[in-house]
Write an enzyme that holds these catalytic residues in place. Structure first.
Site, PDB file in Angstrom:
ATOM      1  N   VAL A  61       0.858  -1.189   0.000  1.00  9.29           N
ATOM      2  CA  VAL A  61       0.000   0.000   0.000  1.00  9.29           C
ATOM      3  C   VAL A  61       0.894   1.238   0.000  1.00  9.29           C
ATOM      4  O   VAL A  61       1.885   1.301   0.733  1.00  9.29           O
ATOM      5  CB  VAL A  61      -0.926   0.013   1.242  1.00  9.29           C
ATOM      6  CG1 VAL A  61      -1.703   1.326   1.328  1.00  9.29           C
ATOM      7  CG2 VAL A  61      -1.898  -1.161   1.202  1.00  9.29           C
ATOM      8  N   GLY A 106       4.542   4.127   2.741  1.00 10.88           N
ATOM      9  CA  GLY A 106       4.122   2.865   2.146  1.00 10.88           C
ATOM     10  C   GLY A 106       4.295   1.737   3.147  1.00 10.88           C
ATOM     11  O   GLY A 106       4.950   1.919   4.184  1.00 10.88           O
ATOM     12  N   LYS A 107       3.707   0.614   2.879  1.00 11.90           N
ATOM     13  CA  LYS A 107       3.923  -0.548   3.748  1.00 11.90           C
ATOM     14  C   LYS A 107       3.486  -1.788   2.994  1.00 11.90           C
ATOM     15  O   LYS A 107       2.609  -1.715   2.118  1.00 11.90           O
ATOM     16  CB  LYS A 107       3.100  -0.415   5.034  1.00 11.90           C
ATOM     17  CG  LYS A 107       3.596  -1.293   6.162  1.00 11.90           C
ATOM     18  CD  LYS A 107       4.703  -0.614   6.952  1.00 11.90           C
ATOM     19  CE  LYS A 107       5.105  -1.439   8.151  1.00 11.90           C
ATOM     20  NZ  LYS A 107       5.846  -0.629   9.118  1.00 11.90           N
ATOM     21  N   GLY A 108       4.082  -2.933   3.355  1.00  8.06           N
ATOM     22  CA  GLY A 108       3.695  -4.187   2.721  1.00  8.06           C
ATOM     23  C   GLY A 108       3.512  -5.270   3.759  1.00  8.06           C
ATOM     24  O   GLY A 108       3.955  -5.135   4.903  1.00  8.06           O
TER      25      GLY A 108
END
Ligand SMILES: NC(=O)C1=CN([C@@H]2O[C@H](COP(=O)(O)OP(=O)(O)OC[C@H]3O[C@@H](n4cnc5c(N)ncnc54)[C@H](OP(=O)(O)O)[C@@H]3O)[C@@H](O)[C@H]2O)C=CC1
Ligand SMILES: O=C(O)CCC(=O)C(=O)O
Length: 417
Positions: A61, A106-108
């Site tokens: 995201v 962002g991050k995953g």
């Protein structure tokens, strides 16, 4: 409408709503900040060691990229959901703005239990994930890093997979890498060092020294263990620590170096000889000066906030406190150093790593640590100046500081609301 307190994204939105109203943010920008700019969901078929195929779900995201490429870790955990990753991505936007590094958020995450994957399975899963999100990451687009359940080895596979696809070694695509692959000195302990820096600043605000202060730490992974070690080395007395499997206490102070050796073999703090066992449920309400939640979200809630006896909470984890717990802590006079300020040490040294990769010139550890102190003390002072200006609490102060900086970048770029 009441929010779901345990939904991390709704918890982020609740704080953003309060901060935006107090700041006077226009409706258009508020709507932009309330949703991520991009969410990607990927299916990841992986050949397991037993010859069967498993299909995992992964997310990446990007919340906002107005100030620069998205930046944020990758989490491997069974509890990962899209809403959790959306919250973590938004928190990255706010963190990068609070500490004023030129990144967005962002991050995953991948829904998996990393403790049950062999090294080979973890490698194949990571490579498939990076191949799937390849089109949206890159040194100028989105730069991943470690989070829960991932480490420097995982980041090395990220680097290698991305580099194979672009047909050149691109080490600025990821941070938190091993030193021998372009990692930065000081990154492994950076989040813990940031907790030390902000804990010292917070104690100073209360007119108390850090040396001799008692500390309890929830979580003994990357963040909790390094925070405990650095606080111990700075003269604080770390008296209680927990992980998922158990908790230990020693009122005279735990020998953190001996505990680290114990955990390297036993994989848990439980059973450490230099301590007594403690009920992990009581860790957060242990009588200490400083409490460091460094595990996961939703730990300090409406149910236990009134029992917290610490004078200061330094939030190492992302989202450890629910919105309902905020006013209770405030009422009980607990000084909360919020996650989007307290745990920015990691992303700050990630920024230094990215800069070093792009310069091709590497800094001494002393330079990294001195710059980290500089960035984080500025961020701490700016957060508390904003808190005082808006007559609010430090969490909302940090949100206002951040959204002001992101809103300014949006306006410069042409978002005239
Ligand atoms: N790594 C980083 O650079 C950064 C991490 N963070 C945040 O810090 C937090 C911790 O991350 P990190 O240290 O990297 O993760 P790790 O996976 O390295 O460690 C997590 C630790 O928390 C423990 N834990 C998990 N749930 C509980 C619980 N309910 N009670 C007690 N202990 C628990 C785990 O126990 P066990 O060992 O038994 O599994 C482990 O010790 C996360 O919120 C993360 O998003 C924030 C900024 C940067
Ligand atoms: O180091 C980074 O880029 C981000 C670390 C992270 O995921 C976080 O701060 O939550």
């Amino acid at each position: 409408m009441p929010i779901d307190q345990t939904n991390a994204f709704e918890a982020m939105q609740a704080r953003l709503r309060v901060a935006s109203q107090l700041y006077g943010l226009d409706d258009a920008l508020f709507k932009v900040f309330m949703a991520p700019s991009r969410s990607m969901i990927v299916s990841l078929p992986v050949l397991m060691d037993n010859g069967h195929w498993e299909v995992f779900t992964g997310y990446r995201v990007q919340h906002n990229v107005a100030r620069g490429p998205a930046k944020g870790g990758i989490r491997y955990d069974l509890n990962v959901t899209l809403d959790e990753v959306k919250a973590l991505a938004a928190w990255m936007t706010w963190k990068c703005a609070v500490v004023d590094v030129p990144f967005g958020g962002g991050k995953g995450g991948i829904v998996c239990d990393p403790t049950r994957l062999s090294l080979g399975e973890k490698e194949r899963l990571t490579r498939r994930y990076i191949a799937e999100i390849m089109d949206i990451i890159g040194p100028d687009r989105d730069v991943p890093a470690p989070d829960m359940g991932t480490d420097a080895q995982t980041m090395a596979w990220v680097l290698d997979t991305y580099s194979m696809h672009v047909r050149r070694t691109e080490n600025a695509v990821v941070t938190g890498k091993p030193l021998g692959l372009g990692g930065s000195l000081g990154r492994a302990e950076a989040t813990g060092r940031g907790i030390l820096i902000t804990a010292r600043e917070a104690m100073q605000r209360l007119g108390k020294p850090l040396a001799g202060a008692t500390v309890a730490v929830q979580g003994f992974g990357n963040v909790g263990s390094q925070a405990a070690r650095l606080l111990h080395e700075a003269g604080a007395r770390v008296v209680a620590i927990s992980d998922i499997q158990g908790a230990v206490k020693n009122d005279r102070g735990l020998d953190i170096h001996a505990l680290l050796k114990h955990v390297a073999e036993a994989r848990t703090v439980a059973g450490f000889r230099g301590a007594e066992p403690l009920d992990p449920k009581t860790l957060l309400t242990h009588p200490v000066d400083i409490l460091v939640p460094a595990a996961s979200e939703n730990q300090i809630t409406e149910a236990n906030a009134a029992q917290v006896r610490a004078k200061v909470i330094v939030e190492g984890a992302n989202g450890p406190t629910t919105p309902e717990a905020d006013p209770i802590l405030l009422e009980h006079g607990v000084l909360v150093v919020p996650d989007i300020l307290a745990n920015v040490g990691g992303v700050t040294v990630s920024y230094f790593e990215w800069v070093q990769n792009r310069q091709g010139f590497y800094w001494r550890e002393r330079e990294v640590n001195e710059r980290l102190v500089d960035y984080m003390t500025h961020a701490f002072q700016a957060t508390f100046a904003t808190t005082d200006k808006y007559k609010t609490n430090p969490r909302i102060g940090a949100y206002i500081l951040a959204l002001d900086r992101v809103a300014q970048a949006m306006r410069y770029r042409g978002f005239y609301a």
